[in-house]
Design a protein around this motif. Sequence first.
Motif, PDB file in Angstrom:
ATOM      1  N   ALA A  83      10.325 -17.850 -14.528  1.00 37.31           N
ATOM      2  CA  ALA A  83       8.919 -17.913 -14.137  1.00 37.31           C
ATOM      3  C   ALA A  83       8.477 -16.739 -13.274  1.00 37.31           C
ATOM      4  CB  ALA A  83       8.653 -19.225 -13.391  1.00 37.31           C
ATOM      5  N   SER A  84       9.377 -15.820 -12.947  1.00 35.31           N
ATOM      6  CA  SER A  84       9.029 -14.758 -11.999  1.00 35.31           C
ATOM      7  C   SER A  84       7.998 -13.786 -12.552  1.00 35.31           C
ATOM      8  CB  SER A  84      10.290 -13.989 -11.601  1.00 35.31           C
ATOM      9  OG  SER A  84      10.926 -13.427 -12.734  1.00 35.31           O
ATOM     10  N   SER A  85       7.818 -13.781 -13.879  1.00 34.89           N
ATOM     11  CA  SER A  85       6.840 -12.861 -14.450  1.00 34.89           C
ATOM     12  C   SER A  85       5.433 -13.444 -14.449  1.00 34.89           C
ATOM     13  CB  SER A  85       7.244 -12.490 -15.881  1.00 34.89           C
ATOM     14  OG  SER A  85       7.357 -13.654 -16.672  1.00 34.89           O
ATOM     15  N   VAL A  86       5.286 -14.706 -14.062  1.00 31.71           N
ATOM     16  CA  VAL A  86       3.965 -15.323 -13.974  1.00 31.71           C
ATOM     17  C   VAL A  86       3.337 -14.934 -12.627  1.00 31.71           C
ATOM     18  CG1 VAL A  86       2.685 -17.496 -13.895  1.00 31.71           C
ATOM     19  CG2 VAL A  86       4.616 -17.236 -15.481  1.00 31.71           C
ATOM     20  N   GLY A  87       2.161 -14.371 -12.667  1.00 34.01           N
ATOM     21  CA  GLY A  87       1.471 -13.981 -11.438  1.00 34.01           C
ATOM     22  C   GLY A  87       1.978 -12.698 -10.816  1.00 34.01           C
ATOM     23  N   ARG A  88       2.692 -11.870 -11.575  1.00 34.85           N
ATOM     24  CA  ARG A  88       3.181 -10.598 -11.025  1.00 34.85           C
ATOM     25  C   ARG A  88       2.041  -9.695 -10.573  1.00 34.85           C
ATOM     26  NH1 ARG A  88       4.976  -7.130 -14.262  1.00 34.85           N
ATOM     27  NH2 ARG A  88       6.025  -5.853 -12.713  1.00 34.85           N
ATOM     28  N   TRP A  89       0.880  -9.848 -11.188  1.00 37.83           N
ATOM     29  CA  TRP A  89      -0.238  -8.962 -10.885  1.00 37.83           C
ATOM     30  C   TRP A  89      -0.619  -9.014  -9.410  1.00 37.83           C
ATOM     31  CZ3 TRP A  89      -4.636 -10.878  -8.702  1.00 37.83           C
ATOM     32  CH2 TRP A  89      -4.870 -12.251  -8.816  1.00 37.83           C
ATOM     33  N   ARG A  90      -0.317 -10.123  -8.709  1.00 36.07           N
ATOM     34  CA  ARG A  90      -0.742 -10.250  -7.316  1.00 36.07           C
ATOM     35  C   ARG A  90      -0.100  -9.182  -6.426  1.00 36.07           C
ATOM     36  NH1 ARG A  90      -0.536 -15.494  -9.280  1.00 36.07           N
ATOM     37  NH2 ARG A  90      -2.496 -16.664  -9.017  1.00 36.07           N
ATOM     38  N   ARG A  91       1.094  -8.725  -6.793  1.00 41.71           N
ATOM     39  CA  ARG A  91       1.749  -7.675  -5.995  1.00 41.71           C
ATOM     40  C   ARG A  91       0.962  -6.361  -6.068  1.00 41.71           C
ATOM     41  NH1 ARG A  91       7.582  -8.562  -8.923  1.00 41.71           N
ATOM     42  NH2 ARG A  91       8.016 -10.677  -8.183  1.00 41.71           N
ATOM     43  N   TYR A  92       0.188  -6.204  -7.117  1.00 41.82           N
ATOM     44  CA  TYR A  92      -0.534  -4.950  -7.349  1.00 41.82           C
ATOM     45  C   TYR A  92      -2.044  -5.150  -7.319  1.00 41.82           C
ATOM     46  CZ  TYR A  92       4.009  -3.315  -9.066  1.00 41.82           C
ATOM     47  OH  TYR A  92       5.338  -2.962  -9.183  1.00 41.82           O
ATOM     48  N   ALA A  93      -2.484  -6.254  -6.743  1.00 41.29           N
ATOM     49  CA  ALA A  93      -3.897  -6.651  -6.842  1.00 41.29           C
ATOM     50  C   ALA A  93      -4.847  -5.547  -6.382  1.00 41.29           C
ATOM     51  CB  ALA A  93      -4.131  -7.924  -6.028  1.00 41.29           C
ATOM     52  N   ARG A  94      -4.487  -4.814  -5.330  1.00 47.70           N
ATOM     53  CA  ARG A  94      -5.408  -3.810  -4.786  1.00 47.70           C
ATOM     54  C   ARG A  94      -5.657  -2.657  -5.748  1.00 47.70           C
ATOM     55  NH1 ARG A  94      -2.398   0.411  -1.003  1.00 47.70           N
ATOM     56  NH2 ARG A  94      -4.568   0.979  -0.687  1.00 47.70           N
ATOM     57  N   TRP A  95      -4.776  -2.509  -6.759  1.00 55.25           N
ATOM     58  CA  TRP A  95      -4.895  -1.390  -7.684  1.00 55.25           C
ATOM     59  C   TRP A  95      -5.562  -1.766  -9.014  1.00 55.25           C
ATOM     60  CZ3 TRP A  95      -3.756   3.141  -5.550  1.00 55.25           C
ATOM     61  CH2 TRP A  95      -2.861   3.170  -4.475  1.00 55.25           C
ATOM     62  N   LEU A  96      -5.849  -3.034  -9.202  1.00 55.20           N
ATOM     63  CA  LEU A  96      -6.248  -3.510 -10.528  1.00 55.20           C
ATOM     64  C   LEU A  96      -7.756  -3.649 -10.702  1.00 55.20           C
ATOM     65  CD1 LEU A  96      -3.475  -6.192 -11.189  1.00 55.20           C
ATOM     66  CD2 LEU A  96      -3.492  -3.745 -11.749  1.00 55.20           C
ATOM     67  N   GLY A  97      -8.533  -3.024  -9.836  1.00 55.98           N
ATOM     68  CA  GLY A  97      -9.986  -3.102  -9.952  1.00 55.98           C
ATOM     69  C   GLY A  97     -10.510  -2.649 -11.317  1.00 55.98           C
ATOM     70  N   PRO A  98     -10.055  -1.504 -11.837  1.00 55.75           N
ATOM     71  CA  PRO A  98     -10.562  -1.069 -13.157  1.00 55.75           C
ATOM     72  C   PRO A  98     -10.242  -2.056 -14.279  1.00 55.75           C
ATOM     73  CG  PRO A  98      -9.531   0.765 -12.014  1.00 55.75           C
ATOM     74  CD  PRO A  98      -9.213  -0.463 -11.208  1.00 55.75           C
ATOM     75  N   LEU A  99      -9.097  -2.733 -14.166  1.00 57.59           N
ATOM     76  CA  LEU A  99      -8.747  -3.730 -15.169  1.00 57.59           C
ATOM     77  C   LEU A  99      -9.689  -4.926 -15.083  1.00 57.59           C
ATOM     78  CD1 LEU A  99      -6.873  -4.890 -17.358  1.00 57.59           C
ATOM     79  CD2 LEU A  99      -5.325  -5.632 -15.522  1.00 57.59           C
ATOM     80  N   ARG A 100      -9.940  -5.402 -13.870  1.00 60.81           N
ATOM     81  CA  ARG A 100     -10.849  -6.550 -13.691  1.00 60.81           C
ATOM     82  C   ARG A 100     -12.257  -6.208 -14.206  1.00 60.81           C
ATOM     83  NH1 ARG A 100      -9.359 -10.564 -10.062  1.00 60.81           N
ATOM     84  NH2 ARG A 100      -7.475 -10.203  -8.824  1.00 60.81           N
TER      85      ARG A 100
END
Length: 605
Positions: A572-589
């Motif tokens: 399950a460790s790959s679920v929610g991995r994006w939170r570690r990089y949340a500050r960088w994912l603005g263009p994706l959102r």
Amino acid sequence: MIRDPRASDDREGRILGLLEDARSQIDNGQPDAALPLLEEAVRLAPTSGDAHCELGRALNNLRRLPQARAVLEEATRLSPCSAIAWNRLGHVCRALGDPDSAEPAFRRAVDLAPDFPAALANLASAHLARGDAETGVGLLQRAVKADPGDPGTRAKLGDALQGLGRLNEADSAYREALSIDPAHVPALAGLGALLSALGKYRPAEETLRRALEAQPADSVAIASLAHVLELQGRNQEVLSLIENAPWTRPPEWAVVTTARQLLRLGHREAAAARLDGLDQTSMDWRSRTAALNLRGRILEADGDYDSAFLAFRDANRVRPSEFSPEEFTATVDRLIRFFTRDRLATLPGAGCSSDRPVFIVGMPRSGSSLVEQILASHTRVHACGERTDLYALPRRLAGGAPADRWPECLAGADTGTLVQAALAYLEAEVTPGPGTSRSTDKLPANFLNLGLIQLLFPRARVIYCRRDPLDVGLSCFQQDFQSPGMSFARDLGHIGLYQQGCRRLMRHWNEVLDLQMHTVDYEDLVAGPEREARRLVRFVGLEWEDRCLQFHESDRVVRTASHEQVRRPIYASSVGRWRRYARWLGPLRMALDAPWPDRIAPAGR
């Protein structure tokens, strides 16, 4: 003043002698010895196209490429009907990184000498380099016909056919080359790569080791063998292979490969040290991308997520993205406009009754490899991995011009063409296991082709893999994808757009197609693996087998970016991995939330 004709004869004889001696020196691998002879020949005959052509050849072999180009351009001016001069000029332009000048030179050579094997092969390589594989294959077939005794051209044909997914034909081309020369290294290396692609790892390894027996320092064979071993998790053997290779200095890709094995073996500091020793400013783009991507993985393993993201971003910036947001959105909209329920009722079909194909589609990194591995553990399923033959079919049906004619050309297609295409796809399935009744094709991008799939295989099954779009987007961004079709993954904004297009098209297919479809959410599969695995097996029409839960114990090798993960039980460790990089994912959102029609290509790199 009366000229002595004997002096002219002596001069011409001197020039011919210089050219003959120079050609002999070049043929014997001594272009440096040939150079003064040819310079003297050009001095004696400044208007001789032949002398300039041979001088250009010597300069090319000495890697004095700008000078070689200037001399060969003069040769083509002096002898504009010399196919040899035009072919050599194209070769030098290509070596200088100028394909736009190389291709016309090769084409001129072929126009002058339609059965000139080297020019045909070179023009083929130009078409292959810009993605026109069908034309490239046709030219190579002409080259083989012009010189059937040359194993090298047959090996190149095998490489091109393998790139098109025409694996049976590629196999024949390699084996025909080896019947001419059993120790032909490019044919052995190509056949080894083909056997690996077919999952035949033992014969692939044996074939590649034969290539290395003939030529121990062949970097292509070493790289292919390292890949075969790495796919099987034989990391220590990869290290030994590279460390024992007989090269004076290992190439950059070998250093990166070594570092990757060290990381997988748990030696993060040693892996980082190998990368530190590379001069990235002088590296080719493939090696530099791989090195930066691996640096990101090391930093991620150390918990330094900000620095890791910057490394992944730098890796994606090494080469420009070929992805066009405008073309992609136009393609999605065009497919939706064309494939209506009413239109589908009028289109010709193949009439194929086979229920064997199972297509696994969706976004890359959404769990498709895991789904296929679960099904592949069933005794009645033959897993084919990411086949490319059906994905290439729209280009063929559109006569090589999909941008102009796809999918509208289907309205005028004849049933025989579709029947032939369906049979070719079924027959191209290589070595299906005895007793199997289902075969999986897990090329994710086939979500674009489900309308065509209904026409070819109305009884096929489709499994749509979904995952949290932020996790999918991050995971795509972190992969070192090499396929041109994956260039969208180098930009967070483009990834978001591509996901929107995938979701939009899958909603449409669910509304208009009669294909059997089943959706698998990655998070549900992780939370309830047995429940979801049973649903998968039931969907493909098979009885349950407990071995489907032991998929990670299978000796089947996965060739995609997920080849490491599927060797482990579901985690399950790959679920929610994006939170570690949340500050960088603005263009994706932003790209995920933007309205579909009103968008400008986001700059998310």
